[in-house]
Design a protein around this motif. Structure first.
Motif, PDB file in Angstrom:
ATOM      1  N   GLY A  20       0.801  -1.226   0.000  1.00  0.00           N
ATOM      2  CA  GLY A  20       0.000   0.000   0.000  1.00  0.00           C
ATOM      3  C   GLY A  20       0.829   1.269   0.000  1.00  0.00           C
ATOM      4  N   ASN A  21       0.109   2.377  -0.066  1.00  0.00           N
ATOM      5  CA  ASN A  21       0.713   3.714   0.018  1.00  0.00           C
ATOM      6  C   ASN A  21       0.354   4.282   1.384  1.00  0.00           C
ATOM      7  OD1 ASN A  21      -0.217   3.662  -3.232  1.00  0.00           O
ATOM      8  ND2 ASN A  21       1.903   4.136  -2.735  1.00  0.00           N
ATOM      9  N   PHE A  22       1.295   4.180   2.310  1.00  0.00           N
ATOM     10  CA  PHE A  22       1.030   4.509   3.707  1.00  0.00           C
ATOM     11  C   PHE A  22       1.501   5.904   4.076  1.00  0.00           C
ATOM     12  CE2 PHE A  22       1.270  -0.114   3.547  1.00  0.00           C
ATOM     13  CZ  PHE A  22       0.074  -0.449   4.154  1.00  0.00           C
ATOM     14  N   ARG A  23       0.649   6.592   4.836  1.00  0.00           N
ATOM     15  CA  ARG A  23       0.984   7.891   5.415  1.00  0.00           C
ATOM     16  C   ARG A  23       0.738   7.781   6.913  1.00  0.00           C
ATOM     17  NH1 ARG A  23      -2.752  12.151   2.526  1.00  0.00           N
ATOM     18  NH2 ARG A  23      -1.509  13.653   3.683  1.00  0.00           N
ATOM     19  N   LEU A  24       1.803   7.924   7.691  1.00  0.00           N
ATOM     20  CA  LEU A  24       1.682   7.959   9.146  1.00  0.00           C
ATOM     21  C   LEU A  24       1.642   9.428   9.533  1.00  0.00           C
ATOM     22  CD1 LEU A  24       1.636   6.640  11.933  1.00  0.00           C
ATOM     23  CD2 LEU A  24       4.136   6.538  11.835  1.00  0.00           C
ATOM     24  N   LEU A  99       9.183  -2.198   2.048  1.00  0.00           N
ATOM     25  CA  LEU A  99      10.400  -2.304   1.227  1.00  0.00           C
ATOM     26  C   LEU A  99      10.344  -3.387   0.143  1.00  0.00           C
ATOM     27  CD1 LEU A  99      12.919  -0.602   1.113  1.00  0.00           C
ATOM     28  CD2 LEU A  99      14.053  -2.235   2.618  1.00  0.00           C
ATOM     29  N   PRO A 100       9.911  -4.620   0.468  1.00  0.00           N
ATOM     30  CA  PRO A 100       9.863  -5.642  -0.592  1.00  0.00           C
ATOM     31  C   PRO A 100       8.832  -5.350  -1.687  1.00  0.00           C
ATOM     32  CG  PRO A 100       9.707  -6.633   1.604  1.00  0.00           C
ATOM     33  CD  PRO A 100       9.557  -5.154   1.765  1.00  0.00           C
ATOM     34  N   HIS A 101       7.982  -4.342  -1.464  1.00  0.00           N
ATOM     35  CA  HIS A 101       6.882  -4.064  -2.392  1.00  0.00           C
ATOM     36  C   HIS A 101       7.036  -2.716  -3.106  1.00  0.00           C
ATOM     37  CE1 HIS A 101       4.861  -7.497  -0.545  1.00  0.00           C
ATOM     38  NE2 HIS A 101       5.333  -7.024   0.593  1.00  0.00           N
ATOM     39  N   ILE A 102       8.184  -2.091  -2.943  1.00  0.00           N
ATOM     40  CA  ILE A 102       8.391  -0.776  -3.554  1.00  0.00           C
ATOM     41  C   ILE A 102       8.281  -0.862  -5.075  1.00  0.00           C
ATOM     42  CG2 ILE A 102      10.165   0.987  -3.996  1.00  0.00           C
ATOM     43  CD1 ILE A 102      10.751   1.001  -1.059  1.00  0.00           C
ATOM     44  N   TYR A 103       8.769  -1.944  -5.656  1.00  0.00           N
ATOM     45  CA  TYR A 103       8.667  -2.088  -7.120  1.00  0.00           C
ATOM     46  C   TYR A 103       7.217  -2.187  -7.585  1.00  0.00           C
ATOM     47  CZ  TYR A 103       7.925  -7.079  -6.240  1.00  0.00           C
ATOM     48  OH  TYR A 103       7.427  -8.275  -5.799  1.00  0.00           O
ATOM     49  N   LYS A 104       6.303  -2.503  -6.675  1.00  0.00           N
ATOM     50  CA  LYS A 104       4.866  -2.526  -6.994  1.00  0.00           C
ATOM     51  C   LYS A 104       4.212  -1.178  -6.678  1.00  0.00           C
ATOM     52  CE  LYS A 104       4.412  -7.331  -5.485  1.00  0.00           C
ATOM     53  NZ  LYS A 104       3.864  -8.119  -4.375  1.00  0.00           N
ATOM     54  N   GLY A 105       5.025  -0.215  -6.249  1.00  0.00           N
ATOM     55  CA  GLY A 105       4.494   1.125  -5.960  1.00  0.00           C
ATOM     56  C   GLY A 105       4.232   1.411  -4.490  1.00  0.00           C
ATOM     57  N   ALA A 106       4.641   0.531  -3.588  1.00  0.00           N
ATOM     58  CA  ALA A 106       4.413   0.745  -2.161  1.00  0.00           C
ATOM     59  C   ALA A 106       5.211   1.955  -1.674  1.00  0.00           C
ATOM     60  CB  ALA A 106       4.815  -0.493  -1.362  1.00  0.00           C
ATOM     61  N   THR A 107       4.620   2.719  -0.766  1.00  0.00           N
ATOM     62  CA  THR A 107       5.293   3.888  -0.205  1.00  0.00           C
ATOM     63  C   THR A 107       4.996   4.024   1.285  1.00  0.00           C
ATOM     64  OG1 THR A 107       3.424   5.333  -0.740  1.00  0.00           O
ATOM     65  CG2 THR A 107       5.216   5.227  -2.365  1.00  0.00           C
ATOM     66  N   PHE A 108       5.879   4.760   1.966  1.00  0.00           N
ATOM     67  CA  PHE A 108       5.678   5.082   3.381  1.00  0.00           C
ATOM     68  C   PHE A 108       6.218   6.486   3.638  1.00  0.00           C
ATOM     69  CE2 PHE A 108       7.271   5.518   7.716  1.00  0.00           C
ATOM     70  CZ  PHE A 108       6.130   5.218   8.443  1.00  0.00           C
ATOM     71  N   THR A 109       5.381   7.348   4.192  1.00  0.00           N
ATOM     72  CA  THR A 109       5.810   8.685   4.591  1.00  0.00           C
ATOM     73  C   THR A 109       5.298   8.969   6.000  1.00  0.00           C
ATOM     74  OG1 THR A 109       3.855   9.742   3.630  1.00  0.00           O
ATOM     75  CG2 THR A 109       5.824   9.648   2.239  1.00  0.00           C
ATOM     76  N   MET A 110       5.978   9.885   6.679  1.00  0.00           N
ATOM     77  CA  MET A 110       5.544  10.310   8.009  1.00  0.00           C
ATOM     78  C   MET A 110       5.362  11.817   7.996  1.00  0.00           C
ATOM     79  SD  MET A 110       7.074   9.217  11.651  1.00  0.00           S
ATOM     80  CE  MET A 110       6.289   9.738  13.169  1.00  0.00           C
ATOM     81  N   GLU A 111       4.201  12.258   8.495  1.00  0.00           N
ATOM     82  CA  GLU A 111       3.848  13.672   8.450  1.00  0.00           C
ATOM     83  C   GLU A 111       3.479  14.187   9.833  1.00  0.00           C
ATOM     84  OE1 GLU A 111       1.693  13.086   4.080  1.00  0.00           O
ATOM     85  OE2 GLU A 111       0.512  13.851   5.765  1.00  0.00           O
ATOM     86  N   GLY A 112       3.818  15.456  10.074  1.00  0.00           N
ATOM     87  CA  GLY A 112       3.385  16.152  11.284  1.00  0.00           C
ATOM     88  C   GLY A 112       2.376  17.207  10.883  1.00  0.00           C
ATOM     89  N   HIS A 113       1.135  17.034  11.323  1.00  0.00           N
ATOM     90  CA  HIS A 113       0.073  17.970  10.957  1.00  0.00           C
ATOM     91  C   HIS A 113      -0.021  19.067  12.011  1.00  0.00           C
ATOM     92  CE1 HIS A 113      -2.223  15.351   7.852  1.00  0.00           C
ATOM     93  NE2 HIS A 113      -0.918  15.165   7.783  1.00  0.00           N
TER      94      HIS A 113
END
Length: 160
Positions: A20-24, A99-113
């Protein structure tokens, strides 16, 4: 819940769809009441387009905090407190899931709102540079209104 429990829930959520495309996202809002001020920090993990898991932490200050800068600064300090719990080891643990899924478009970001806006009519605009710099110094992507929805919408609903 303890932070350990929260972290385990985030891991479970991410492991359910590791490509998935994750945003923490972490953000805090406050509300001044007659005899106290309520601060709510939201912790949200979003798999874009596929759902979220979220929880809140409540802090009550037993006085009316009428000074805007003091309140905004404490909101950010409470956000920073939670962000700091996501140590490099913990962030790496979350990155290892995608990490093993990045080639499938997986992402992870961390944000401070941050519950502030840069608009000329916004009373908090004079604090934007200071607060954004504080978030950046923690290695977290800062978001301000209208993109700071964890603080301005999610946490806000629990401050009333």
């Amino acid at each position: 819940m303890t932070f350990e429990h929260v972290f385990k829930r985030i891991i479970e959520f991410m492991n359910a769809d590791p490509s998935g495309n994750f945003r923490l996202m972490v953000g805090t809002d406050s509300q001044v009441h007659k005899r106290h001020t309520v601060f709510i920090t939201g912790i949200v993990i979003q798999n874009e387009g596929k759902g979220v898991w979220a929880c809140i932490k409540k802090v009550v200050v037993p006085r009316k905090m009428t000074q805007l800068h003091e309140r905004i600064s404490l909101e950010l300090s409470l956000t920073e407190e939670i962000v700091a719990l996501f140590t490099e080891e913990r962030k790496n643990e979350l990155i290892e899931i995608v990490l093993p899924h990045i080639y499938k478009g997986a992402t992870f970001t961390m944000e401070g709102h941050i519950d502030i806006g840069a608009g000329k009519r916004n009373k908090t605009s004079e604090f934007v540079k200071e607060m954004v710099t504080r978030m950046e110094s923690m290695g977290v992507e800062p978001k301000i209104k209208p993109n700071a929805f964890v603080a301005s919408s999610y946490a806000n609903r629990y401050t009333k």
